[in-house]
Scaffold this motif. Structure first.
Motif, PDB file in Angstrom:
ATOM      1  N   ALA A  42      -5.264  52.049 -76.962  1.00  0.00           N
ATOM      2  CA  ALA A  42      -5.067  51.169 -75.970  1.00  0.00           C
ATOM      3  C   ALA A  42      -6.448  51.343 -75.526  1.00  0.00           C
ATOM      4  O   ALA A  42      -7.334  51.937 -75.092  1.00  0.00           O
ATOM      5  N   CYS A  43      -5.943  49.848 -74.434  1.00  0.00           N
ATOM      6  CA  CYS A  43      -7.248  49.877 -73.419  1.00  0.00           C
ATOM      7  C   CYS A  43      -6.529  49.326 -72.031  1.00  0.00           C
ATOM      8  O   CYS A  43      -5.981  48.388 -72.212  1.00  0.00           O
ATOM      9  N   ILE A  44      -7.102  49.862 -70.744  1.00  0.00           N
ATOM     10  CA  ILE A  44      -6.902  48.608 -69.553  1.00  0.00           C
ATOM     11  C   ILE A  44      -7.799  48.464 -68.866  1.00  0.00           C
ATOM     12  O   ILE A  44      -9.205  49.223 -68.869  1.00  0.00           O
ATOM     13  N   GLY A  45      -7.597  46.720 -69.182  1.00  0.00           N
ATOM     14  CA  GLY A  45      -8.697  46.666 -67.766  1.00  0.00           C
ATOM     15  C   GLY A  45      -9.263  46.634 -66.237  1.00  0.00           C
ATOM     16  O   GLY A  45      -8.678  47.803 -66.020  1.00  0.00           O
ATOM     17  N   ARG A  46     -10.841  46.728 -66.220  1.00  0.00           N
ATOM     18  CA  ARG A  46     -10.960  46.739 -64.827  1.00  0.00           C
ATOM     19  C   ARG A  46      -9.899  46.332 -63.719  1.00  0.00           C
ATOM     20  O   ARG A  46      -9.143  45.323 -63.735  1.00  0.00           O
ATOM     21  N   SER A  47      -9.878  47.112 -62.370  1.00  0.00           N
ATOM     22  CA  SER A  47      -8.824  46.707 -61.713  1.00  0.00           C
ATOM     23  C   SER A  47      -7.483  46.111 -61.852  1.00  0.00           C
ATOM     24  O   SER A  47      -7.038  45.199 -61.597  1.00  0.00           O
ATOM     25  N   ASN A  48      -6.851  46.826 -63.074  1.00  0.00           N
ATOM     26  CA  ASN A  48      -5.695  47.294 -63.802  1.00  0.00           C
ATOM     27  C   ASN A  48      -5.738  45.343 -64.227  1.00  0.00           C
ATOM     28  O   ASN A  48      -4.635  44.808 -63.836  1.00  0.00           O
ATOM     29  N   SER A  49      -6.975  44.955 -65.080  1.00  0.00           N
ATOM     30  CA  SER A  49      -6.282  43.351 -65.291  1.00  0.00           C
ATOM     31  C   SER A  49      -5.835  43.106 -67.006  1.00  0.00           C
ATOM     32  O   SER A  49      -6.048  42.230 -67.067  1.00  0.00           O
ATOM     33  N   GLY A  50      -4.690  44.097 -66.842  1.00  0.00           N
ATOM     34  CA  GLY A  50      -4.441  44.131 -67.863  1.00  0.00           C
ATOM     35  C   GLY A  50      -4.306  44.984 -69.286  1.00  0.00           C
ATOM     36  O   GLY A  50      -5.982  45.783 -69.316  1.00  0.00           O
ATOM     37  N   THR A  51      -3.810  45.173 -70.305  1.00  0.00           N
ATOM     38  CA  THR A  51      -3.550  46.188 -70.896  1.00  0.00           C
ATOM     39  C   THR A  51      -3.781  45.697 -72.560  1.00  0.00           C
ATOM     40  O   THR A  51      -2.664  44.440 -72.827  1.00  0.00           O
ATOM     41  N   THR A  52      -4.162  46.717 -73.402  1.00  0.00           N
ATOM     42  CA  THR A  52      -3.489  46.033 -75.210  1.00  0.00           C
ATOM     43  C   THR A  52      -3.752  47.276 -75.788  1.00  0.00           C
ATOM     44  O   THR A  52      -4.282  48.132 -75.209  1.00  0.00           O
ATOM     45  N   TYR A  53      -3.154  47.206 -76.467  1.00  0.00           N
ATOM     46  CA  TYR A  53      -2.391  48.228 -77.701  1.00  0.00           C
ATOM     47  C   TYR A  53      -2.316  47.532 -78.921  1.00  0.00           C
ATOM     48  O   TYR A  53      -2.126  46.887 -79.220  1.00  0.00           O
ATOM     49  N   VAL A  54      -2.627  48.997 -79.855  1.00  0.00           N
ATOM     50  CA  VAL A  54      -2.197  48.784 -81.446  1.00  0.00           C
ATOM     51  C   VAL A  54      -1.214  48.286 -81.983  1.00  0.00           C
ATOM     52  O   VAL A  54      -0.426  48.927 -81.226  1.00  0.00           O
ATOM     53  N   ASP A  55      -1.233  47.515 -82.232  1.00  0.00           N
ATOM     54  CA  ASP A  55       0.624  47.232 -82.896  1.00  0.00           C
ATOM     55  C   ASP A  55       1.576  48.825 -83.107  1.00  0.00           C
ATOM     56  O   ASP A  55       2.490  48.886 -83.227  1.00  0.00           O
ATOM     57  N   SER A  56       0.694  49.634 -84.257  1.00  0.00           N
ATOM     58  CA  SER A  56       1.399  50.482 -84.189  1.00  0.00           C
ATOM     59  C   SER A  56       1.835  51.746 -83.296  1.00  0.00           C
ATOM     60  O   SER A  56       2.818  52.707 -83.164  1.00  0.00           O
ATOM     61  N   VAL A  57       1.426  51.688 -81.673  1.00  0.00           N
ATOM     62  CA  VAL A  57       1.959  52.535 -80.585  1.00  0.00           C
ATOM     63  C   VAL A  57       2.784  51.157 -79.627  1.00  0.00           C
ATOM     64  O   VAL A  57       2.711  51.605 -79.121  1.00  0.00           O
ATOM     65  N   LYS A  58       2.822  50.209 -80.134  1.00  0.00           N
ATOM     66  CA  LYS A  58       3.297  48.635 -79.097  1.00  0.00           C
ATOM     67  C   LYS A  58       4.504  50.145 -78.798  1.00  0.00           C
ATOM     68  O   LYS A  58       5.717  49.938 -79.738  1.00  0.00           O
ATOM     69  N   GLY A  59       4.651  49.348 -77.853  1.00  0.00           N
ATOM     70  CA  GLY A  59       6.725  49.990 -77.532  1.00  0.00           C
ATOM     71  C   GLY A  59       6.681  51.846 -77.243  1.00  0.00           C
ATOM     72  O   GLY A  59       8.056  51.948 -76.870  1.00  0.00           O
ATOM     73  N   ARG A  60       5.479  52.487 -77.546  1.00  0.00           N
ATOM     74  CA  ARG A  60       5.702  54.150 -77.833  1.00  0.00           C
ATOM     75  C   ARG A  60       4.647  54.639 -76.692  1.00  0.00           C
ATOM     76  O   ARG A  60       4.671  55.681 -76.028  1.00  0.00           O
ATOM     77  N   PHE A  61       3.413  53.968 -76.885  1.00  0.00           N
ATOM     78  CA  PHE A  61       2.935  54.501 -75.736  1.00  0.00           C
ATOM     79  C   PHE A  61       2.148  53.382 -74.724  1.00  0.00           C
ATOM     80  O   PHE A  61       2.341  52.101 -74.232  1.00  0.00           O
ATOM     81  N   THR A  62       1.635  54.086 -73.254  1.00  0.00           N
ATOM     82  CA  THR A  62       1.506  53.697 -72.348  1.00  0.00           C
ATOM     83  C   THR A  62       0.229  53.485 -71.640  1.00  0.00           C
ATOM     84  O   THR A  62       0.494  55.243 -72.047  1.00  0.00           O
ATOM     85  N   ILE A  63      -0.597  53.370 -71.226  1.00  0.00           N
ATOM     86  CA  ILE A  63      -1.906  53.460 -70.532  1.00  0.00           C
ATOM     87  C   ILE A  63      -1.771  52.840 -69.441  1.00  0.00           C
ATOM     88  O   ILE A  63      -0.803  52.015 -68.960  1.00  0.00           O
ATOM     89  N   SER A  64      -2.334  53.733 -69.078  1.00  0.00           N
ATOM     90  CA  SER A  64      -2.029  53.894 -67.323  1.00  0.00           C
ATOM     91  C   SER A  64      -3.619  54.897 -66.110  1.00  0.00           C
ATOM     92  O   SER A  64      -4.020  54.924 -66.795  1.00  0.00           O
ATOM     93  N   ARG A  65      -3.708  53.915 -64.808  1.00  0.00           N
ATOM     94  CA  ARG A  65      -4.424  55.162 -64.448  1.00  0.00           C
ATOM     95  C   ARG A  65      -3.478  55.257 -63.259  1.00  0.00           C
ATOM     96  O   ARG A  65      -3.153  54.371 -62.382  1.00  0.00           O
ATOM     97  N   ASP A  66      -4.739  56.227 -62.551  1.00  0.00           N
ATOM     98  CA  ASP A  66      -4.492  56.855 -61.143  1.00  0.00           C
ATOM     99  C   ASP A  66      -5.810  56.731 -60.498  1.00  0.00           C
ATOM    100  O   ASP A  66      -6.570  57.460 -60.289  1.00  0.00           O
ATOM    101  N   ASN A  67      -5.639  55.763 -59.556  1.00  0.00           N
ATOM    102  CA  ASN A  67      -7.240  55.812 -58.588  1.00  0.00           C
ATOM    103  C   ASN A  67      -7.469  56.820 -58.094  1.00  0.00           C
ATOM    104  O   ASN A  67      -8.753  56.678 -57.817  1.00  0.00           O
ATOM    105  N   ALA A  68      -6.298  57.235 -57.478  1.00  0.00           N
ATOM    106  CA  ALA A  68      -7.063  58.045 -56.384  1.00  0.00           C
ATOM    107  C   ALA A  68      -7.012  59.698 -56.510  1.00  0.00           C
ATOM    108  O   ALA A  68      -8.128  60.786 -56.695  1.00  0.00           O
ATOM    109  N   LYS A  69      -6.538  59.785 -58.408  1.00  0.00           N
ATOM    110  CA  LYS A  69      -7.644  60.963 -59.226  1.00  0.00           C
ATOM    111  C   LYS A  69      -8.690  60.282 -59.966  1.00  0.00           C
ATOM    112  O   LYS A  69      -9.042  62.021 -60.236  1.00  0.00           O
ATOM    113  N   ASN A  70      -8.957  59.410 -59.952  1.00  0.00           N
ATOM    114  CA  ASN A  70      -9.158  58.774 -60.502  1.00  0.00           C
ATOM    115  C   ASN A  70      -9.518  59.546 -62.493  1.00  0.00           C
ATOM    116  O   ASN A  70     -10.425  59.761 -63.081  1.00  0.00           O
TER     117      ASN A  70
END
Length: 134
Positions: free
Chosen positions: A49-77
């Motif tokens: 998975a990848c999350i773009g800078r400034s939350n500009s989008g996410t991508t996932y490999v097909d095998s994890v779509k719908g099961r994995f979620t990538i996210s950020r907490d900027n306050a916690k870096n």
């Protein structure tokens, strides 16, 4: 100096959940794309998975779509990988990495690209082990 530290790996039963964390020091993660990768024994490293800078989008490999979620907490870096409905084939060492930046001297600086997930991943953590087994 840029440093990434992964945590959260564990033994989990099939169908269970884990949340991996990637904590950074030396950089502000919000300015970069962050990817999660995994490598199982005897297999090549795989981008999960990848999350773009400034939350500009996410991508996932097909095998994890719908099961994995990538996210950020900027306050916690920190960037997270929430893994649900896990399967034995998810067993691997998981690594986070930074893209959309370059080294100059002892510093690490952002490039001018929009998302960053399409750029080189050039800073890596040490990994955390995930085992999915009953």
């Amino acid at each position: 100096q840029l440093q990434l530290v992964e945590s959260g790996g564990n033994l989990v039963q099939p169908g269970g959940s884990l949340r991996l964390s990637c904590a950074a020091s030396g950089v502000t993660l919000a300015n970069y794309a962050i990817g999660w990768f995994r490598q199982a024994p005897g297999k090549e490293r795989e981008g999960v998975a990848c999350i773009g800078r400034s939350n500009s989008g996410t991508t996932y490999v097909d095998s994890v779509k719908g099961r994995f979620t990538i996210s950020r907490d900027n306050a916690k870096n920190t960037v997270y990988l929430q893994m649900n409905n896990m399967k034995p084939e998810d067993t691997a060492a998981y690594y986070c990495a930074v893209a959309g930046g370059f080294y100059r001297g002892s510093g690490y600086y952002p490039t001018t690209g929009h998302n960053g997930c399409d750029e080189d991943f050039n800073a890596w953590g040490q990994g955390t082990q995930v085992i999915v087994s009953s």
